[in-house]
Design an enzyme around this catalytic site. Structure first.
Site, PDB file in Angstrom:
ATOM      1  N   SER A  95       1.039  -1.142  -0.057  1.00 46.11           N
ATOM      2  CA  SER A  95       0.007   0.113   0.109  1.00 46.11           C
ATOM      3  C   SER A  95       0.805   1.305   0.038  1.00 46.11           C
ATOM      4  CB  SER A  95      -0.907  -0.096   1.274  1.00 46.11           C
ATOM      5  OG  SER A  95      -1.939   0.788   1.028  1.00 46.11           O
ATOM      6  N   ASP A 225      -9.553  -5.188  -4.751  1.00 45.01           N
ATOM      7  CA  ASP A 225      -9.012  -4.339  -3.963  1.00 45.01           C
ATOM      8  C   ASP A 225      -9.925  -3.263  -3.652  1.00 45.01           C
ATOM      9  OD1 ASP A 225      -7.672  -2.223  -2.356  1.00 45.01           O
ATOM     10  OD2 ASP A 225      -5.673  -3.200  -3.007  1.00 45.01           O
ATOM     11  N   HIS A 254      -7.461  -5.699  -0.300  1.00 47.50           N
ATOM     12  CA  HIS A 254      -6.326  -4.758  -0.057  1.00 47.50           C
ATOM     13  C   HIS A 254      -5.145  -5.470   0.845  1.00 47.50           C
ATOM     14  CE1 HIS A 254      -4.128  -1.064  -0.377  1.00 47.50           C
ATOM     15  NE2 HIS A 254      -4.064  -1.097   1.000  1.00 47.50           N
TER      16      HIS A 254
END
Length: 274
Positions: A95, A225, A254
């Site tokens: 991320s 995601d 995610h």
């Protein structure tokens, strides 16, 4: 606790376990090095040296009021790799951590880097602009900042309980300890750092950084995601780097390094050994 002090006086906490080729893990927003537990234990058991730090303002690192931007994040990572004198390191970012890894390499070069992995990562650019029409509207990130500033503890339970791990999808059973661990990590950090970090991960354009990367890069992303939408991230990043491989995971969320750790770890190991 093992720490380093950066050039601007910020104390950064890190973990450093084992021997062998180093793997350096960069965590996502607003978490800590603890988010890599499943990966660090796995790769420690496979003969690697595993390292992860808490980003400034996150986890056990100093809650300073300033410097919560990608330049400082990359410089802090560079300070850590220099302090530990790492060479031939594999950098793995999830991320926001994927943005940190890309910017670190773009800003500090590849002399210490062997490979890189971007997992569910924010590059090339999250926010919608004229040149990035597929990005998310600015209001999405303004709303996140508002929730961080006004009722962070509630938001930090709602996000992992729903979109982050895909627990809002039909047939997916929420795992409360995982949700609570996310909440624990988030609440350890500074609200100011997290508030500013939203701008860092959403508005930084990593296109130039990605174009500079020549080492092998594995881009891993779930096509479900709900935090960093697949279409405007992973395929674009894999094309921008010179030696990129895109691996897409059908239906994965995610937070797949946690909820699908067995699959992700096996694929990482294959890439590291290739």
């Amino acid at each position: 606790m093992p720490t380093i002090t950066t050039n601007d006086g910020v104390e950064i906490f890190y973990k450093d376990w084992g021997t062998g080729q180093p793997i350096v893990f960069s965590h996502g927003w607003p978490l800590s090095a603890d988010d890599w537990d499943a990966q660090m234990m796995f790769f420690l058991g496979h003969g690697y040296r595993v390292i992860a730090h808490d980003r400034r303002g996150h986890g056990r690192s100093a809650q300073v009021p300033d410097g919560h931007d990608m330049d400082h994040y990359a410089d802090d990572l560079a300070a850590l790799t220099a302090h530990l004198d790492l060479h031939d390191a594999i950098h793995v970012g999830h991320s926001t951590g994927g943005g940190e890894v890309a910017h670190y390499i773009g800003r500090h070069g590849e002399s210490r880097v062997a490979k890189a992995v971007l997992i569910s990562a924010v590059p090339p650019l999250m926010v919608q602009t004229e040149s990035n029409p597929g990005g998310l509207p600015r209001k999405v990130f303004d709303d996140i900042q508002s929730q961080v500033a006004n009722h962070r503890s509630v938001f930090y339970h709602e996000l992992p309980a729903t979109a982050f791990y895909g627990f809002n999808r039909e047939g997916v059973e929420p795992i409360e300890p995982i949700i609570q661990n996310w909440w624990r990590q988030g609440m350890m950090g500074s609200a100011k750092a997290h508030y500013d970090g939203v701008v860092a991960f959403s508005q930084t354009d990593f296109t130039g950084d990605l174009k500079k990367i020549t080492v092998p890069v594995l881009v891993m992303h779930g096509d479900d995601d709900q935090v960093v939408p697949y279409a405007d991230s992973a395929p674009l990043s894999a094309e921008l780097v010179r030696n990129g491989t895109l691996k897409t995971y059908a239906g994965y969320p995610h937070g797949m390094p946690t909820t699908q750790a067995d699959v992700i770890n096996a694929d990482l190991l294959e890439f590291f050994r290739s």
